[in-house]
Design a protein around this motif. Structure first.
Motif, mmCIF file in Angstrom:
data_model
loop_
_atom_site.group_PDB
_atom_site.id
_atom_site.type_symbol
_atom_site.label_atom_id
_atom_site.label_comp_id
_atom_site.label_asym_id
_atom_site.label_seq_id
_atom_site.Cartn_x
_atom_site.Cartn_y
_atom_site.Cartn_z
ATOM 1 N N TRP A 280 -13.312 4.699 7.395
ATOM 2 C CA TRP A 280 -12.637 5.091 8.635
ATOM 3 C C TRP A 280 -12.320 6.573 8.620
ATOM 4 O O TRP A 280 -12.471 7.272 9.627
ATOM 5 C CB TRP A 280 -11.347 4.295 8.824
ATOM 6 C CG TRP A 280 -11.514 2.922 9.364
ATOM 7 C CD1 TRP A 280 -11.280 1.761 8.686
ATOM 8 C CD2 TRP A 280 -11.920 2.533 10.684
ATOM 9 N NE1 TRP A 280 -11.529 0.691 9.502
ATOM 10 C CE2 TRP A 280 -11.922 1.130 10.736
ATOM 11 C CE3 TRP A 280 -12.290 3.244 11.816
ATOM 12 C CZ2 TRP A 280 -12.263 0.417 11.871
ATOM 13 C CZ3 TRP A 280 -12.635 2.541 12.949
ATOM 14 C CH2 TRP A 280 -12.622 1.139 12.975
ATOM 15 N N ILE B 208 6.361 14.840 6.064
ATOM 16 C CA ILE B 208 7.335 15.516 5.199
ATOM 17 C C ILE B 208 8.359 14.511 4.694
ATOM 18 O O ILE B 208 8.809 14.575 3.550
ATOM 19 C CB ILE B 208 8.028 16.661 5.960
ATOM 20 C CG1 ILE B 208 6.998 17.704 6.354
ATOM 21 C CG2 ILE B 208 9.097 17.290 5.111
ATOM 22 C CD1 ILE B 208 7.507 18.680 7.372
ATOM 23 N N GLU B 209 8.667 13.557 5.571
ATOM 24 C CA GLU B 209 9.623 12.531 5.151
ATOM 25 C C GLU B 209 9.074 11.744 3.967
ATOM 26 O O GLU B 209 9.814 11.345 3.066
ATOM 27 C CB GLU B 209 9.894 11.593 6.325
ATOM 28 C CG GLU B 209 11.086 10.693 6.119
ATOM 29 C CD GLU B 209 11.299 9.800 7.327
ATOM 30 O OE1 GLU B 209 12.439 9.484 7.600
ATOM 31 O OE2 GLU B 209 10.315 9.410 7.979
ATOM 32 N N LEU C 141 -4.425 4.681 8.818
ATOM 33 C CA LEU C 141 -2.977 4.560 8.634
ATOM 34 C C LEU C 141 -2.567 3.100 8.542
ATOM 35 O O LEU C 141 -1.629 2.762 7.814
ATOM 36 C CB LEU C 141 -2.250 5.207 9.802
ATOM 37 C CG LEU C 141 -1.924 6.674 9.622
ATOM 38 C CD1 LEU C 141 -1.128 7.161 10.800
ATOM 39 C CD2 LEU C 141 -1.131 6.877 8.356
ATOM 40 N N LEU C 142 -3.272 2.236 9.280
ATOM 41 C CA LEU C 142 -2.922 0.821 9.210
ATOM 42 C C LEU C 142 -3.189 0.273 7.828
ATOM 43 O O LEU C 142 -2.518 -0.646 7.363
ATOM 44 C CB LEU C 142 -3.743 0.029 10.227
ATOM 45 C CG LEU C 142 -3.253 0.119 11.650
ATOM 46 C CD1 LEU C 142 -4.168 -0.666 12.557
ATOM 47 C CD2 LEU C 142 -1.849 -0.440 11.752
ATOM 48 N N ILE C 143 -4.191 0.832 7.157
ATOM 49 C CA ILE C 143 -4.520 0.332 5.824
ATOM 50 C C ILE C 143 -3.610 0.978 4.785
ATOM 51 O O ILE C 143 -3.146 0.324 3.860
ATOM 52 C CB ILE C 143 -6.005 0.594 5.521
ATOM 53 C CG1 ILE C 143 -6.865 -0.147 6.535
ATOM 54 C CG2 ILE C 143 -6.361 0.134 4.122
ATOM 55 C CD1 ILE C 143 -8.273 0.336 6.614
ATOM 56 N N THR C 144 -3.345 2.276 4.938
ATOM 57 C CA THR C 144 -2.467 2.961 3.987
ATOM 58 C C THR C 144 -1.307 3.576 4.755
ATOM 59 O O THR C 144 -1.338 4.765 5.060
ATOM 60 C CB THR C 144 -3.230 4.077 3.256
ATOM 61 O OG1 THR C 144 -3.773 4.931 4.268
ATOM 62 C CG2 THR C 144 -4.340 3.550 2.410
ATOM 63 N N PRO C 145 -0.302 2.768 5.096
ATOM 64 C CA PRO C 145 0.736 3.254 6.009
ATOM 65 C C PRO C 145 1.587 4.388 5.441
ATOM 66 O O PRO C 145 2.227 5.088 6.212
ATOM 67 C CB PRO C 145 1.590 2.020 6.261
ATOM 68 C CG PRO C 145 1.346 1.145 5.098
ATOM 69 C CD PRO C 145 -0.050 1.404 4.659
ATOM 70 N N ARG D 183 4.423 13.376 13.780
ATOM 71 C CA ARG D 183 3.570 12.985 12.648
ATOM 72 C C ARG D 183 3.840 13.896 11.458
ATOM 73 O O ARG D 183 3.960 13.443 10.326
ATOM 74 C CB ARG D 183 2.104 13.079 13.024
ATOM 75 C CG ARG D 183 1.633 12.034 13.996
ATOM 76 C CD ARG D 183 1.384 10.720 13.304
ATOM 77 N NE ARG D 183 1.058 9.693 14.287
ATOM 78 C CZ ARG D 183 1.108 8.385 14.059
ATOM 79 N NH1 ARG D 183 1.463 7.943 12.873
ATOM 80 N NH2 ARG D 183 0.802 7.526 14.981
ATOM 81 N N THR E 13 -11.711 -2.980 6.640
ATOM 82 C CA THR E 13 -10.561 -2.618 5.812
ATOM 83 C C THR E 13 -10.907 -1.491 4.861
ATOM 84 O O THR E 13 -10.224 -1.300 3.860
ATOM 85 C CB THR E 13 -10.063 -3.816 5.005
ATOM 86 O OG1 THR E 13 -11.184 -4.400 4.341
ATOM 87 C CG2 THR E 13 -9.410 -4.836 5.876
ATOM 88 N N PHE F 129 -8.352 7.421 16.941
ATOM 89 C CA PHE F 129 -8.420 5.966 16.777
ATOM 90 C C PHE F 129 -8.802 5.617 15.341
ATOM 91 O O PHE F 129 -8.164 4.776 14.694
ATOM 92 C CB PHE F 129 -9.447 5.380 17.742
ATOM 93 C CG PHE F 129 -9.593 3.898 17.643
ATOM 94 C CD1 PHE F 129 -8.818 3.074 18.433
ATOM 95 C CD2 PHE F 129 -10.485 3.321 16.760
ATOM 96 C CE1 PHE F 129 -8.933 1.708 18.340
ATOM 97 C CE2 PHE F 129 -10.597 1.956 16.653
ATOM 98 C CZ PHE F 129 -9.824 1.144 17.457
ATOM 99 N N GLU G 32 -6.044 6.217 12.977
ATOM 100 C CA GLU G 32 -4.995 5.198 13.086
ATOM 101 C C GLU G 32 -5.356 3.974 12.258
ATOM 102 O O GLU G 32 -4.482 3.353 11.645
ATOM 103 C CB GLU G 32 -4.809 4.804 14.550
ATOM 104 C CG GLU G 32 -3.921 5.753 15.312
ATOM 105 C CD GLU G 32 -3.849 5.443 16.796
ATOM 106 O OE1 GLU G 32 -2.990 6.012 17.471
ATOM 107 O OE2 GLU G 32 -4.660 4.633 17.288
ATOM 108 N N GLU G 33 -6.656 3.670 12.215
ATOM 109 C CA GLU G 33 -7.073 2.554 11.368
ATOM 110 C C GLU G 33 -6.790 2.855 9.902
ATOM 111 O O GLU G 33 -6.354 1.991 9.147
ATOM 112 C CB GLU G 33 -8.564 2.272 11.561
ATOM 113 C CG GLU G 33 -8.912 1.607 12.864
ATOM 114 C CD GLU G 33 -8.401 0.172 12.933
ATOM 115 O OE1 GLU G 33 -8.241 -0.455 11.880
ATOM 116 O OE2 GLU G 33 -8.166 -0.295 14.063
ATOM 117 N N ARG H 139 6.974 12.935 9.832
ATOM 118 C CA ARG H 139 6.822 11.736 9.005
ATOM 119 C C ARG H 139 6.173 12.094 7.670
ATOM 120 O O ARG H 139 6.569 11.589 6.625
ATOM 121 C CB ARG H 139 5.971 10.719 9.767
ATOM 122 C CG ARG H 139 5.665 9.451 9.013
ATOM 123 C CD ARG H 139 6.877 8.594 8.860
ATOM 124 N NE ARG H 139 6.580 7.429 8.035
ATOM 125 C CZ ARG H 139 7.470 6.816 7.280
ATOM 126 N NH1 ARG H 139 8.710 7.238 7.247
ATOM 127 N NH2 ARG H 139 7.151 5.764 6.563
#
Lengths: 329, 259
Positions: free
Chosen positions: A162, A230-231, A186-190, A225, A157, A180, A183-184, A228
């Motif tokens: 990562w 910019i969003e 991003l999973l922690i800080t989406p 991506r 975590t 990969f 992506e980890e 996203r």
């Protein structure tokens, strides 16, 4: 120059670092701990948690600007306060020794020291990370990657680890692994827009490097991506830069493949279809106008637009100019 | 209707200086003392060994994957899900794979568990001892005094709260006995402690008792079987519905920044 030592910006420019380290004499002049005997010292101390945050940041700035004497003083004070066996102090001490090591043999010695600490206490994450950073700076990326893989296996975590791993993989041109790892993160800080943008960059890199069949898919995801990012963060220069780059690429790709929308859809995994050429066109226009606006306002330092990095602004202007030249031709 | 007769009791002003004030001061001081005693008694949190950290964080990783799955593309999500679920089922992340499937050992025989209980005991003792002592002290010296009059009227229900130790039926509720004053300060000094010691203090018993209601309330308390947690997390992962956040992001963006 509103940087403070208590809460310095994440990326410290050389000027800021110099400015910060020049505050050393002022801070080191007064001792935070009282010299009185124990019960009295409790009453007369001016020590706060912030004191030590300031000391730590000052240490880092001093090491960076070569003020080793002040750095040593900071370190001694912190060690006197928190003890030799504090994990953080061990890491900071190692960092000081790394910075003052004169040759490769000195660095090897520090590395040995780290390994000794880790053998005694494998849970010492701070020293573990220092070891990896040292390996990287000694240009032994394979060892650094091995160390990081071990670290993320026991502590999956840790977004920082990562991200570093992803960066190392990119430096070794291992794009799939880098993606990969990211992506980890991003999973922690989406909602980290910078990570989304970084992901877009990696996808773009790997797509341009890969065979033509996967290029369209990679670029499309890369563009999404950037969208996203910019969003999540309005007027994000890096995001718009990437968006312009990817949409430009997509426009040329889509015009050569007239009917791509269904060919690339794989219903089993449910990946998304390529966007229509109209959408990409619109996004490209949006990115171009936005980039122009950001450059105009950012370089004239309008109120609320002054936070952009000068180098990034120049790069963005260069991108727009390149585009303009192409149209002229 | 005549106004109800206002009760007047002539109190010795010395009551104020020698009872009301001492009780208040003593209560505040005990609170501060207890705060520092708790700091002294606190044992440093025990260091976890690496496999335990791995076990806990691997579970966290699964939870992260479940909650933030929508940042991933469907294919990479499926891949991760398959990996995590199978690893969870195999018990790959367990700190102690041999203990799998065995019943939990009795917490009394586990030294680590004992330590936690000792910590709780210490907290309890630090709370109970001064309370008993002061209660006894108040009872011995100050019981039966009426020490102050509240400036506002109250309903008779407050009688037992405000006049403990003074056994008179007709006394107006507004009069406060010394023992009641003790109880009032016991439960009502939290803001004062917050002011003196900062908000995160351990001076008041009330908060102490609150925190003891759920001991070891954490992600992975020692009471839970990690294997069970992993299995239930695997189940959770199996059933989630995945939706990619990038789906239609370009249209969302265009709609938001309408050209």
């Amino acid at each position: 120059m509103s940087a403070s030592l208590l809460d310095p910006p994440p990326h410290i420019s050389p000027q800021t670092a110099l400015y910060l380290s020049q505050q050393a004499p002022h801070i080191l002049k007064s001792s935070p701990t009282s010299s009185l005997p124990w019960p009295l010292s409790l009453l007369f101390t001016s020590e706060t948690p912030e004191t030590w945050a300031v000391h730590e940041n000052l240490l880092l700035s001093c090491l960076r600007t070569g003020d080793d004497k002040s750095a040593r003083l900071c370190l001694d004070r912190m060690i006197a306060r928190f003890g030799d066996d504090n994990e953080r102090m061990m890491a900071l001490k190692g960092m000081y020794e790394e910075a003052t090591a004169v040759d490769k043999a000195g660095l090897e010695k520090v590395l040995k020291e780290y390994e000794k600490i880790l053998a005694a206490d494998p849970t010492n994450m701070a020293v573990r990370k220092r070891r990896i950073a040292l390996l990287r700076s000694m240009s032994r990326p394979a060892d650094a990657i091995a160390g990081l893989v071990e670290l993320v296996d026991s502590s999956p975590t840790d977004a920082e680890a990562w991200a570093e791993l992803s960066d190392l993989y990119v430096s070794q041109n291992m794009h799939a692994q880098a993606i990969f790892s990211l992506e980890e993160v991003l999973l922690i800080t989406p909602n980290a827009w910078n990570v989304h943008a970084r992901m877009g960059e990696l996808l773009y890199l790997s797509a341009t490097a890969s065979a033509s069949g996967a290029t369209l898919k990679g670029i499309t995801e890369s563009m999404r991506r950037f969208c996203r990012s910019i969003e999540l963060c309005d007027d994000y220069l890096r995001g718009y830069y990437g968006l312009k780059l990817t949409t430009q690429r997509l426009l040329s790709l889509l015009s050569t493949h007239p009917k791509p929308s269904h060919a690339t859809t794989d219903p089993t995994v449910g990946d998304l279809a390529a966007p229509s050429i109209v959408t990409v066109q619109k996004l490209h226009e949006l990115a171009t106008t936005k980039l122009a606006e950001i450059i105009r306002r950012g370089s004239s330092k309008e109120a609320g637009w002054s936070g952009y990095d000068q180098a990034e602004l120049i790069a963005a202007r260069e991108l727009l100019d390149r585009d303009a030249q192409k149209i002229e031709r | 209707m005549a106004q109800p007769v206002v009760q007047t009791i002539h109190r010795d002003p010395a009551l104020f200086y020698w009872i009301l004030l001492p009780i208040t001061v003593v209560m505040i001081l005990t609170g501060i003392l207890r705060h520092y005693a708790m700091i002294l008694l606190q044992s440093a949190p025990k260091k976890q060994i690496l496999p335990q950290i791995r076990q806990q964080r691997s579970l966290m990783r699964g939870i992260n994957l479940r909650t933030n799955a929508n940042v991933l593309s469907p294919s990479s999500f499926q891949m991760r899900k398959a990996y995590m679920v199978s690893a969870y089922h195999e018990g790959k992340f367990l700190a102690d794979p041999d203990a799998r499937g065995k019943p939990r050992p009795n917490p009394m025989s586990d030294p680590a568990m004992m330590e936690g209980m000792m910590g709780m005991m210490k907290g309890n003792v630090a709370m109970m001892v001064p309370q008993t002592l002061i209660m006894g002290w108040i009872n011995a010296f100050f019981s039966g005094f009426v020490i102050m009059k509240l400036p506002f009227p109250l309903t008779p229900q407050f009688k037992s709260m405000l006049q403990s130790g003074v056994g008179t039926r007709d006394l107006d509720v507004r009069w406060v006995s010394s023992l009641s004053w003790y109880f009032l300060t016991l439960f009502g000094l939290q803001p004062v402690y917050n002011f003196i010691l900062g908000s995160n203090n351990s001076a008041s018993q009330v908060t102490q008792q609150m925190s003891q209601m759920n001991p070891g309330a954490g992600m992975m308390g020692p009471e839970q079987d990690p294997d069970k947690l992993f299995l239930s997390e695997a189940e959770n992962l199996e059933v989630i519905e995945h939706r990619w956040i990038l789906e239609g992001v370009e249209d969302r963006l265009l709609a938001k920044l309408a050209l």
